[in-house]
Design a protein around this motif. Structure first.
Motif, mmCIF file in Angstrom:
data_model
loop_
_atom_site.group_PDB
_atom_site.id
_atom_site.type_symbol
_atom_site.label_atom_id
_atom_site.label_comp_id
_atom_site.label_asym_id
_atom_site.label_seq_id
_atom_site.Cartn_x
_atom_site.Cartn_y
_atom_site.Cartn_z
ATOM 1 N N HIS A 292 143.279 37.872 -21.670
ATOM 2 C CA HIS A 292 143.283 38.134 -23.113
ATOM 3 C C HIS A 292 142.127 37.379 -23.782
ATOM 4 C CE1 HIS A 292 145.158 39.017 -27.022
ATOM 5 N NE2 HIS A 292 144.843 37.781 -27.361
ATOM 6 N N TRP A 293 141.953 36.128 -23.399
ATOM 7 C CA TRP A 293 140.828 35.339 -23.939
ATOM 8 C C TRP A 293 139.496 35.981 -23.547
ATOM 9 C CZ3 TRP A 293 137.216 32.787 -20.803
ATOM 10 C CH2 TRP A 293 136.245 32.055 -21.512
ATOM 11 N N ASP A 294 139.357 36.317 -22.275
ATOM 12 C CA ASP A 294 138.103 36.866 -21.760
ATOM 13 C C ASP A 294 137.725 38.162 -22.475
ATOM 14 O OD1 ASP A 294 135.916 36.588 -19.981
ATOM 15 O OD2 ASP A 294 136.807 38.086 -18.649
ATOM 16 N N ALA A 295 138.729 38.974 -22.792
ATOM 17 C CA ALA A 295 138.468 40.266 -23.429
ATOM 18 C C ALA A 295 138.269 40.163 -24.944
ATOM 19 C CB ALA A 295 139.623 41.224 -23.136
ATOM 20 N N ASN A 296 138.718 39.056 -25.559
ATOM 21 C CA ASN A 296 138.745 38.998 -27.015
ATOM 22 C C ASN A 296 137.967 37.860 -27.667
ATOM 23 O OD1 ASN A 296 140.743 41.193 -27.907
ATOM 24 N ND2 ASN A 296 141.777 40.193 -26.200
ATOM 25 N N PHE A 297 137.348 37.009 -26.851
ATOM 26 C CA PHE A 297 136.567 35.912 -27.412
ATOM 27 C C PHE A 297 135.142 35.998 -26.902
ATOM 28 C CE2 PHE A 297 134.756 31.642 -27.343
ATOM 29 C CZ PHE A 297 134.928 31.278 -28.671
ATOM 30 N N ASP A 298 134.207 35.998 -27.829
ATOM 31 C CA ASP A 298 132.786 36.042 -27.500
ATOM 32 C C ASP A 298 132.181 34.683 -27.856
ATOM 33 O OD1 ASP A 298 129.848 36.542 -28.675
ATOM 34 O OD2 ASP A 298 130.264 37.996 -27.081
ATOM 35 N N PRO A 299 131.363 34.105 -26.969
ATOM 36 C CA PRO A 299 130.826 32.773 -27.254
ATOM 37 C C PRO A 299 129.915 32.719 -28.489
ATOM 38 C CG PRO A 299 129.745 33.720 -25.345
ATOM 39 C CD PRO A 299 130.883 34.630 -25.698
#
Length: 111
Positions: free
Chosen positions: A58-65
């Motif tokens: 979920h983090w990987d798909a929804n958070f951009d650095p």
């Protein structure tokens, strides 16, 4: 006490790019586990392992650095799920480890 593992292990819980599992542990000269760890190294339950994988995905798909979270609702869901996972992880490893929950994507300018 050379050659003796530490009395308490210290597991760190946080996501990072390119990692399937948000689990980390610092090795010592007497306790060489590497830095990145996996649920099977701790004997975690299937339910917690599944939920942790979903939380990390979920983090990987929804958070951009660079751009941050896709939206506030997504961020809030990840925050709530992470807090619950940290508590469950602590309960499952309580006999041998402490857990440090470090949700860096919720801190500072990433909010």
């Amino acid at each position: 006490m050379d050659g003796v593992p530490p009395a308490r292990r210290a597991i760190r819980l946080f996501p990072d790019y390119g990692r399937d599992w948000p689990l980390w542990e610092n090795s010592t000269p007497t306790w060489d586990v590497g830095y990145t760890t996996t649920p099977d190294m701790y004997g975690l339950s299937e339910d917690l392992t599944r939920d942790m994988a979903e939380w990390n995905a979920h983090w990987d798909a929804n958070f951009d650095p660079f751009d941050g979270w896709k939206d506030d609702a997504v961020r809030e869901r990840w925050r709530q799920d992470g807090a619950a996972i940290a508590k469950r992880l602590q309960a499952e490893v309580a006999d041998f480890a402490d857990v440090s929950y470090e949700p860096w994507p919720l801190l500072g300018g990433d909010e």
